[in-house]
Design a protein around this motif. Structure first.
Motif, PDB file in Angstrom:
ATOM      1  N   ALA A  69       0.814  -1.218   0.000  1.00  0.00           N
ATOM      2  CA  ALA A  69       0.000   0.000   0.000  1.00  0.00           C
ATOM      3  C   ALA A  69       0.847   1.267   0.000  1.00  0.00           C
ATOM      4  CB  ALA A  69      -0.939   0.000   1.203  1.00  0.00           C
ATOM      5  N   LEU A  70       2.118   1.144   0.374  1.00  0.00           N
ATOM      6  CA  LEU A  70       2.996   2.311   0.399  1.00  0.00           C
ATOM      7  C   LEU A  70       3.518   2.671  -0.983  1.00  0.00           C
ATOM      8  CD1 LEU A  70       5.040   1.448   3.613  1.00  0.00           C
ATOM      9  CD2 LEU A  70       3.335   3.261   3.365  1.00  0.00           C
ATOM     10  N   GLY A  71       3.314   1.787  -1.946  1.00  0.00           N
ATOM     11  CA  GLY A  71       3.751   2.078  -3.303  1.00  0.00           C
ATOM     12  C   GLY A  71       5.260   2.204  -3.426  1.00  0.00           C
ATOM     13  N   VAL A  72       5.965   1.286  -2.805  1.00  0.00           N
ATOM     14  CA  VAL A  72       7.427   1.328  -2.774  1.00  0.00           C
ATOM     15  C   VAL A  72       8.005   0.306  -3.738  1.00  0.00           C
ATOM     16  CG1 VAL A  72       9.454   0.995  -1.310  1.00  0.00           C
ATOM     17  CG2 VAL A  72       7.420   2.092  -0.374  1.00  0.00           C
ATOM     18  N   THR A  73       9.050   0.690  -4.446  1.00  0.00           N
ATOM     19  CA  THR A  73       9.829  -0.292  -5.205  1.00  0.00           C
ATOM     20  C   THR A  73      10.809  -0.944  -4.240  1.00  0.00           C
ATOM     21  OG1 THR A  73       9.652   0.995  -7.240  1.00  0.00           O
ATOM     22  CG2 THR A  73      11.413  -0.645  -7.131  1.00  0.00           C
ATOM     23  N   TRP A  74      10.591  -2.219  -3.961  1.00  0.00           N
ATOM     24  CA  TRP A  74      11.362  -2.933  -2.929  1.00  0.00           C
ATOM     25  C   TRP A  74      12.472  -3.740  -3.602  1.00  0.00           C
ATOM     26  CZ3 TRP A  74      10.474  -2.985   2.412  1.00  0.00           C
ATOM     27  CH2 TRP A  74      11.271  -3.886   3.136  1.00  0.00           C
ATOM     28  N   LEU A  75      13.708  -3.395  -3.300  1.00  0.00           N
ATOM     29  CA  LEU A  75      14.861  -4.131  -3.822  1.00  0.00           C
ATOM     30  C   LEU A  75      15.469  -4.933  -2.683  1.00  0.00           C
ATOM     31  CD1 LEU A  75      16.529  -1.409  -6.115  1.00  0.00           C
ATOM     32  CD2 LEU A  75      14.805  -3.137  -6.713  1.00  0.00           C
TER      33      LEU A  75
END
Length: 382
Positions: A69-75
């Motif tokens: 829901a935070l709209g983060v690109t998670w690497l």
């Protein structure tokens, strides 16, 4: 500002990302985490997880859908290897370069190893979920634990292991456990608690070497000539800020920690939060680096808001807690200066101590006094 990169995957990083969204930042956020899994809470690792009371999954800081829901690109499973502040890029271990408009560094710390014996099977540290799993397995298969270091992690693990029935020896060159956190007067109470619960203490003693047979640890050799048999060794001798990747960046480091101003700013467009940050506390007029869970959350929020232009000095009342055996210890502020027992009695195992400097209360220590400590927090001068 269109793209913010957050390097780190713990509580400070999550808090920073959430604060960015709460402050209506709608641009791109990329989070770089050396661990492949979603963020989790570290304090339970040395207590509830190690004791088998919690499954690892219960330590999750947020559910997957909350992260989504935070709209983060998670690497995940990626580490930063270099920073170019002038070019505003972060280089990853994959070789990829991330361009950023704003950067928050929340890489935390790693466990400090001993200069010997780390290659022996049965020698552990405790920082990550993987560390906790390995140590819990060792508890299931061994019976004799030696803990090197009687700070918060070492003392908590020793207490957990004793409650599980292991034979435990706790070693530290200091005269009492928790010397750095509590000082000698109240650290002596922890000496009594460990001994009352069957732990063997070797205080004022350093470790000279770790002995092993066929690649597995068998004993810890102390500087005074004592040899302690061991199936398992936990090394809990402190931490190292995760800042090697900042070498050559031009950012100032102090004993490995990233130096920041009162706004958590390390350089234009670069802010830091959590264990890795040494920032100028405006209330105390000194530089602090705090390795406690509450500070990670608070500083993550502050760094994010200041990156977005809030320009609000970060001036918290530091807080820590630890649970060992049937003892709950809480500390607010700076535990230094003149000590007054404000309520209760150390002899009765329940008290609040207030610390004064220049006639003002600057810290409070609660020993099995959680309810009363809430009344002392507002009195502390920052």
């Amino acid at each position: 500002m269109q793209h913010i990169v957050v390097v780190g995957g713990g509580a400070a990083a999550v808090s920073a990302v959430e604060a960015l969204r709460q402050e209506s930042f709608t641009g791109e956020i990329t989070l770089v985490s050396a661990e492949s899994g979603l963020p989790y809470d570290r304090p339970p690792l040395s207590k509830q997880v190690l004791a088998g009371q919690w499954e690892i999954e219960r330590t999750a800081l947020r559910r997957p859908e909350e992260i989504d829901a935070l709209g983060v690109t998670w690497l995940g499973g990626r580490s930063a290897t270099a920073l170019d502040p002038a070019g505003r890029t972060v280089t990853l271990d994959s070789g990829r370069q991330l361009a950023y408009d704003g950067l928050i560094i929340a890489t935390g710390v790693s466990a400090r190893p001993l200069p010997f014996g780390a290659d022996l099977a049965g020698v552990h540290v405790l920082r990550t979920e993987a560390d906790a799993r390995a140590l819990r397995t060792a508890f299931d298969t061994g019976s004799r634990l030696v803990v090197v270091g009687a700070g918060l992690i070492g003392s908590e693990v020793a207490a957990t292991a004793r409650k599980l029935g292991l034979d435990v020896a706790l070693v530290d060159p200091a005269p009492v456990p928790l010397m750095r956190q509590l000082g000698e007067r109240f650290g002596e109470l922890m000496t009594k608690a460990h001994r009352a619960n069957g732990a063997e203490l070797h205080l004022g003693a350093g470790v000279r070497d770790l002995a092993g047979v066929d690649g597995r640890v068998t004993a810890v050799e102390l500087g005074d000539g004592t040899t302690l048999p061991a199936d398992c060794v936990l090394v809990a001798v402190g931490s190292v800020p995760a800042t090697d990747w900042l070498a050559g960046s031009g950012l100032e480091l102090d004993q490995g920690a990233l130096v920041c101003d009162q706004y958590c700013r390390a350089a234009p467009g670069i802010y830091a939060a959590g264990d890795v940050a040494a920032w100028q506390h405006p209330g105390y007029g000194r530089r602090l680096r705090i390795e406690h869970r509450t500070n990670a959350t608070e500083q993550g929020k502050a760094a994010a808001r200041n990156l977005l232009g809030a320009e609000q000095p970060f001036s918290p009342v530091p807080y820590f807690w630890t649970d060992q055996y049937d003892i709950k210890i809480q500390g607010y502020g700076l535990l230094e200066g003149d000590i007054e027992i404000a309520e209760g009695s150390p002899e009765d195992g329940r008290f609040v101590a207030v610390y004064h400097s220049g006639g003002k209360p600057i810290g409070a220590l609660g020993w099995n006094s959680a309810r009363r400590m809430r009344h002392f927090r507002p009195q502390l001068d920052v």
